[in-house]
Design a protein around this motif. Structure first.
Motif, PDB file in Angstrom:
ATOM      1  N   SER A 168       0.773  -1.351  -0.045  1.00 50.89           N
ATOM      2  CA  SER A 168       0.223   0.104   0.075  1.00 50.89           C
ATOM      3  C   SER A 168       0.945   1.102  -0.017  1.00 50.89           C
ATOM      4  O   SER A 168       0.280   2.336  -0.366  1.00 50.89           O
ATOM      5  N   VAL A 206       1.686  -1.666  -6.525  1.00 48.58           N
ATOM      6  CA  VAL A 206       1.037  -0.962  -5.394  1.00 48.58           C
ATOM      7  C   VAL A 206      -0.372  -1.119  -5.286  1.00 48.58           C
ATOM      8  O   VAL A 206      -0.984  -1.262  -6.535  1.00 48.58           O
ATOM      9  N   SER A 207      -0.957  -1.201  -4.325  1.00 43.78           N
ATOM     10  CA  SER A 207      -2.373  -1.866  -3.939  1.00 43.78           C
ATOM     11  C   SER A 207      -3.092  -1.151  -2.994  1.00 43.78           C
ATOM     12  O   SER A 207      -2.649  -0.854  -2.051  1.00 43.78           O
ATOM     13  N   GLY A 208      -4.345  -1.106  -2.943  1.00 41.53           N
ATOM     14  CA  GLY A 208      -5.174  -0.628  -1.838  1.00 41.53           C
ATOM     15  C   GLY A 208      -6.618  -0.617  -1.955  1.00 41.53           C
ATOM     16  O   GLY A 208      -6.973  -1.134  -2.882  1.00 41.53           O
ATOM     17  N   THR A 209      -7.438  -0.399  -0.942  1.00 39.71           N
ATOM     18  CA  THR A 209      -8.599  -0.561  -1.039  1.00 39.71           C
ATOM     19  C   THR A 209      -9.536   0.708  -0.856  1.00 39.71           C
ATOM     20  O   THR A 209      -9.321   1.607  -1.395  1.00 39.71           O
ATOM     21  N   MET A 210     -10.189   0.498   0.383  1.00 44.00           N
ATOM     22  CA  MET A 210     -10.881   1.786   0.839  1.00 44.00           C
ATOM     23  C   MET A 210     -10.806   1.819   2.417  1.00 44.00           C
ATOM     24  O   MET A 210     -10.671   0.797   2.734  1.00 44.00           O
ATOM     25  N   ASP A 240      -9.747  -1.838 -10.425  1.00 42.63           N
ATOM     26  CA  ASP A 240      -9.464  -2.643  -9.066  1.00 42.63           C
ATOM     27  C   ASP A 240      -9.978  -2.448  -7.564  1.00 42.63           C
ATOM     28  O   ASP A 240      -9.646  -2.091  -6.683  1.00 42.63           O
ATOM     29  N   GLN A 265      -1.708   3.639  -0.712  1.00 39.75           N
ATOM     30  CA  GLN A 265      -2.445   3.777  -2.129  1.00 39.75           C
ATOM     31  C   GLN A 265      -3.946   3.987  -1.907  1.00 39.75           C
ATOM     32  O   GLN A 265      -4.525   5.087  -2.649  1.00 39.75           O
ATOM     33  N   TYR A 266      -4.745   3.688  -0.899  1.00 41.34           N
ATOM     34  CA  TYR A 266      -5.967   3.709  -0.781  1.00 41.34           C
ATOM     35  C   TYR A 266      -6.499   5.181  -0.536  1.00 41.34           C
ATOM     36  O   TYR A 266      -7.713   5.671  -0.740  1.00 41.34           O
TER      37      TYR A 266
END
Lengths: 469, 469
Positions: free
Chosen positions: A180, A192-196, A221, B11-12
């Protein structure tokens, strides 16, 4: 992000360097061993990490003008500060490959340089290698139990300040696929990754609207966090509704994320809800205080989780927090050197050295590394370092030399490798290690032996030292 | 040393920010609370640290061109990236003072800003405050038992990479006097200190020559490491000989350092040897795996140690390694917001808030903080946050408001204070706390209460949320 200059060091390195500078030792060549004494996490191996990053920093390491101005105010000699202005690390480094499995009480990396240069880089070497090796090892342990499911580093917010930057790098070497951490992703080329966050959902008047807005903006994504109000009663019905809407637009919901409650239980219920809605392609991500033990337990309970977001324990190397790596003098002024300790197990090994991994005739690791003098190409018999009656004849075994020259005259000799490549190498090396060394509880003890020549040299120095007392 | 840019984030945050940017919430104002849920080290208090450093970073925070180029490759919208080019944090921050004693489940800092800006700074706030608060708390615990003896941070080599840079800063706030970390000393104006390594002594043919050379070069702060060969048989006789030579030159040996063995025992023997030689002014420094428990034990045994060099456990906050600070939405879109949790203890508090420290009529802390709405200036009765029958009438008690505005429109309002000043403030605040909260074993539980107005607001939101499910 970080500009490492040569004041990234302990003050005593400079104090000692000034004494060397003003003494007859000014031009002496010294050899230092980097090694550690105890495996982290009560485990059976460690993953060596930080090398490529370290070498890049050493190539450019110097004192800035600001550094030199500061040192002028710190009681350092003017001639010495003038000398520091031109300081460069011009030494040689021999090391095992980054990503290899390594063990206590054998050299991992060896520095050979002018004694002043070798001393001035001690702290940065220890700081960078100790930490990255700790985190790569932690990541590797988590990866061992993850059964091929995806691991993502979510740790920056709980990291030890900017330690999180390097934690993200090291985690990839141990088997984590993405982070993240945006700046680490940028600088180290990590996915790089992420949600909420929960706050995103709370900022809307209702969860469904929050999900819809997010899905429209990030269709490629989209991961929906389903536990803000009630996972099974609210989050999942809303996520399923949005997934269906996405299908109508030709998009696909990537995953839902669980961040609280009983993850194994909720994942099963969630999987059932998704499958019943014809959404078998939607993955389940989970986070919340995960480590190798929790993930192992979830998967043993057949919790159908596809993606694990791992935070605090990954990036801080909890519960250990530090690897105890040291940097010990093995040669200087044309002579081998040892540090005698009241405990023989802490007495160091003199000389430039090579380390061999012992393998059987099928190329399989037998769980032993043998340390010899640098010019030995083969070790006939390896001896226990301290218990004089224990030895092992190595006839018929393959011996793979592990230390290679990675820097010469301050120039990096090895080509830059992507973290993915280093991670692949690490995975391969770990696969060569018998399973007994990888279990969490009372892992098998990896054997470290020394050659007869090295033992004789060490024992001679011990005797000389005892006589001079 | 570190250039924090706005990609020092998860990132989120960017993904959520893009959704806000494209939605009607673009101009919304939001309020977030920073607080933690659990005290580190099973202790009774924490020391808040990192604020001044954080505010300086926030004042200058922006996306570099390199950052923006990277984000272009990460599926972010072009309009959004154009918007990020001009991103600045223009919000307001209210906070307790850096160095104050703080407790779980009450706001420590509150951010009020445009929702995009507030979201984009979440990670850096958590990363910097969580870690520095952890380390300042650890340092404070060590200082509590050190009986006024000098504490020096020796931790950089075992720190979590560049985490060590901020650990040195935070350690001073908790009561450490100096650091071996040169770059931290330079950037944060900390007294820099150091001695010599075993390798220095080994690089000479004998210990006495090593000591002599060092004493000649560094007479102003000479500390001799006496345990390389044998502390009492070799190190001390040589150190005493050099101290006598120094006296003849008009210099004074500052200290000897013990780095192995039984420190309490060796310190007593060493003190006797020094005193018998008329060297009562020479101090004894000790290092080697120290923490608050070891130092307490040494001093309870009357080990005459004057200077403690503390490393790994100080700078990594062992055994905890992380503070669990969170950043929770309390207001947005003109409405108070809460996060409901299945556990009432994790349900958040809505609204802008003020926190009051409750003191008796003599100004002494009674061990309670009360949280009210921002516009409350006085709380008549404080209620237990969850147990509805528990309350406390605050008539007759003084109420000190703790949160002050420290940043407005992205500009820092408070003047820069030296770390020494912050440390002095911290020491004073800790002295106001009754001793029961400072003991290591089962410390007294500090009370956190909420005002009737805040409780009513929270409970109304809980009821509304339950109805909408």
């Amino acid at each position: 992000m970080i500009n490492f200059t040569a004041t990234y060091t302990d003050q005593y390195q400079l104090a000692m360097a000034q004494v060397y500078f003003k003494s007859s030792q000014k031009a002496d060549r010294a050899v230092f061993d980097y090694f550690f004494r105890k495996l982290p996490f009560q485990g059976g191996y460690a993953i060596f990490a930080g090398l490529d990053h370290l070498l890049e920093i050493l190539e450019d390491l110097r004192f800035s003008n600001e550094d030199l101005e500061f040192l002028k105010k710190q009681h350092f000699d003017r001639d010495f500060i003038a000398f520091l202005k031109d300081f460069r690390f011009r030494g040689k480094i021999r090391s095992v490959k980054e990503g290899d499995v390594v063990f206590p009480n054998r050299p991992v990396l060896q520095v050979e340089a002018n004694i002043i240069e070798a001393q001035l880089v001690e702290t940065i070497i220890l700081n960078l290698l100790n930490f990255q090796t700790l985190i790569a090892t932690k990541a590797s342990r988590i990866n061992l139990v993850a059964r091929g499911n995806l691991l993502i580093d979510f740790g920056l917010r709980r990291a030890q300040g900017p330690g999180g930057y390097l934690a993200s790098r090291a985690a990839v070497i141990g088997g984590v696929s993405a982070t993240s951490n945006v700046v680490a992703g940028k600088d180290f080329d990590i996915s790089v990754s992420g949600t909420m966050a929960h706050s995103f959902i709370q900022s809307f008047d209702d969860e469904l609207t929050a999900f819809k807005c997010f899905a429209q903006e990030r269709p490629q994504d989209c991961v929906l966090l389903v536990d803000t109000y009630n996972t099974l009663e609210s989050g999942m019905p809303n996520a399923i509704a949005v997934a269906k809407e996405m299908e109508e637009r030709g998009d696909k919901l990537m995953a839902v994320r669980l961040d609280s409650g009983d993850l194994a239980y909720l994942a099963k219920k969630t999987r059932r809800l998704l499958d019943d809605a014809g959404l078998d392609y939607v993955k389940i991500a989970a986070s919340n205080q995960l480590d190798e033990y929790v993930i192992k337990s979830i998967l043993e309970q057949e919790g159908p989780i596809d993606i694990f977001g791992v935070g605090t324990n990954l990036v801080t190397g909890g519960p250990d927090g530090a690897l105890d790596g040291v940097y010990k003098l093995a040669w200087s002024g044309g002579k081998p050197r040892i540090k005698i300790s009241e405990s023989i197990t802490k007495t160091t090994l003199p000389h430039r050295k090579q380390v061999f991994r012992i393998k059987d005739s099928h190329g399989k690791c037998i769980g032993a590394d043998a340390i010899g003098l640098y010019n030995e190409t083969h070790i006939d018999t390896m001896y226990h370092p301290f218990e004089i009656t224990k030895k092992m004849v190595l006839k018929g075994f393959e011996q793979e030399p592990l230390m290679e020259t990675v820097m010469e005259n301050g120039k990096k000799l090895i080509a830059k490798q992507s973290l993915t490549k280093i991670a692949e190498y690490s995975k391969q090396r770990l696969s060569e290690l018998p399973i007994e060394y990888k279990r969490f509880d009372n892992p098998h003890l990896y054997k470290i032996g020394i050659s007869e020549a090295l033992r004789n040299e060490r024992d001679k120095l011990i005797r000389e030292s005892k006589r001079s007392l």
